[in-house]
Design a protein around this motif. Structure first.
Motif, PDB file in Angstrom:
ATOM      1  N   GLY A  12      30.433   1.724  27.042  1.00 49.01           N
ATOM      2  CA  GLY A  12      30.893   1.006  28.219  1.00 49.01           C
ATOM      3  C   GLY A  12      32.356   0.621  28.197  1.00 49.01           C
ATOM      4  N   ILE A  13      32.633  -0.578  28.689  1.00 50.38           N
ATOM      5  CA  ILE A  13      34.007  -1.059  28.811  1.00 50.38           C
ATOM      6  C   ILE A  13      34.682  -1.146  27.450  1.00 50.38           C
ATOM      7  N   VAL A 178      30.675  -2.890  37.871  1.00 49.02           N
ATOM      8  CA  VAL A 178      31.295  -1.740  37.213  1.00 49.02           C
ATOM      9  C   VAL A 178      30.263  -0.626  37.073  1.00 49.02           C
ATOM     10  N   ARG A 179      30.697   0.586  37.300  1.00 48.38           N
ATOM     11  CA  ARG A 179      29.788   1.739  37.245  1.00 48.38           C
ATOM     12  C   ARG A 179      29.561   2.158  35.788  1.00 48.38           C
ATOM     13  N   ASN A 202      34.921  -1.340  48.735  1.00 47.33           N
ATOM     14  CA  ASN A 202      33.705  -0.564  49.061  1.00 47.33           C
ATOM     15  C   ASN A 202      33.224   0.355  47.951  1.00 47.33           C
ATOM     16  N   ARG A 203      33.395  -0.072  46.697  1.00 53.57           N
ATOM     17  CA  ARG A 203      32.894   0.739  45.586  1.00 53.57           C
ATOM     18  C   ARG A 203      32.824  -0.104  44.324  1.00 53.57           C
ATOM     19  N   TYR A 204      32.117   0.415  43.355  1.00 55.55           N
ATOM     20  CA  TYR A 204      32.110  -0.166  42.017  1.00 55.55           C
ATOM     21  C   TYR A 204      33.418   0.213  41.305  1.00 55.55           C
ATOM     22  N   ALA A 231      40.659 -11.126  37.827  1.00 53.99           N
ATOM     23  CA  ALA A 231      39.429 -10.544  38.354  1.00 53.99           C
ATOM     24  C   ALA A 231      39.695  -9.086  38.711  1.00 53.99           C
ATOM     25  N   VAL A 232      39.035  -8.202  38.002  1.00 51.29           N
ATOM     26  CA  VAL A 232      39.155  -6.763  38.275  1.00 51.29           C
ATOM     27  C   VAL A 232      37.857  -6.376  38.974  1.00 51.29           C
ATOM     28  N   ASP A 233      37.863  -6.525  40.302  1.00 50.47           N
ATOM     29  CA  ASP A 233      36.594  -6.561  41.026  1.00 50.47           C
ATOM     30  C   ASP A 233      36.650  -5.961  42.426  1.00 50.47           C
TER      31      ASP A 233
END
Length: 254
Positions: A12-13, A178-179, A202-204, A231-233
């Motif tokens: 993941g991240i 997060v995708r 409009n997306r992850y 915030a990375v959102d």
């Protein structure tokens, strides 16, 4: 060569962050409790090496930091990414579930940071704690998770206030949706569509997009940035309690 210690780095991240550090010429200690997965991914990262550790265990944390310093001689950045999630109704959250989340998300972040402070003081450096949008805005089914991440945000500010005199910066990244493989496995099409509607972009987000923010805050390009929460959102937090149905593309909304 600068050294970064990244927890929760087996996937993941955390893994994306370790790879980006390596691409920018850092040595990277990949830390995770999943030793088998660590040993599978670490060889593919130039300058990366695996250290298996349960960050909720003070003795294991102390041994891990000692092992990293023995190998590299320095720690310049600490990324506290490891965490667990436990979602469920507030009345169904027993103390055992509460403590399990706090032990990793909050206690582990504290323990790793504390163990690394002496090394960071030698030349200055950075702590980047990974919280969540759930630490900035309340939501259902995440009383332990959201509370732990809110506490991580305040811990970051405490670290910034007290460690700045040593040249140690502390910042926090709060990811939105997060995708990741895990998210895509548990989010139904209805949940995915609802998030897309609620997020201005409009997306992850992607793991790599989170890694870019983390590595920026850890490095010299952010040399005068401390005590901040990024915030990375995709704009999710900025919408507050706004309802997607009211964000019409035209017409009278009064």
């Amino acid at each position: 060569m600068k050294t970064a210690l990244v927890t929760g780095a087996a996937r993941g991240i955390g893994l994306a962050t370790a790879r980006l550090f390596a691409a920018e010429g850092w040595q990277v200690a990949l830390v995770d409790c999943d030793g088998a997965e660590l040993e599978a991914v670490a060889p593919g990262i130039t300058g990366g090496f695996a250290v298996t550790c349960d960050i909720a265990d003070p003795d294991q944390v102390a041994a891990t930091v000692a092992a990293v310093l023995k190998r590299t001689g320095r720690i310049d950045a600490v990324v506290n990414n490891a965490g667990i999630a436990d979602f469920g109704p507030i009345e169904a959250t027993g103390f055992d579930r509460w403590r399990a989340v706090m032990a990793v998300n909050l206690d582990g972040t504290f323990l790793v940071s504390q163990a690394c402070i002496p090394a960071l003081k030698r030349q200055g450096g950075a702590i980047v704690n990974i919280a969540s949008i759930s630490g900035l805005r309340a939501s259902t089914l995440r009383v332990a998770y959201g509370t732990s991440k809110a506490a991580v945000i305040h811990l970051t500010r405490q670290q910034a206030a007290e460690l700045g005199e040593y040249g140690i910066r502390a910042n926090c990244v709060a990811p939105g949706p997060v995708r990741t493989k895990l998210a895509m496995a548990v989010h139904s099409p209805e949940i995915i569509a609802a998030y897309h509607d609620a997020i201005p972009l409009n997306r992850y987000g992607t793991e790599d997009e989170l890694a870019q923010a983390i590595v920026f805050l850890a490095g010299d390009r952010a040399s005068y940035v401390t005590g901040q929460v990024l915030a990375v959102d995709g704009g999710f937090e900025s919408t507050g309690v706004g309802l997607p149905a009211l964000r019409a593309r035209g017409g009278d909304q009064s």
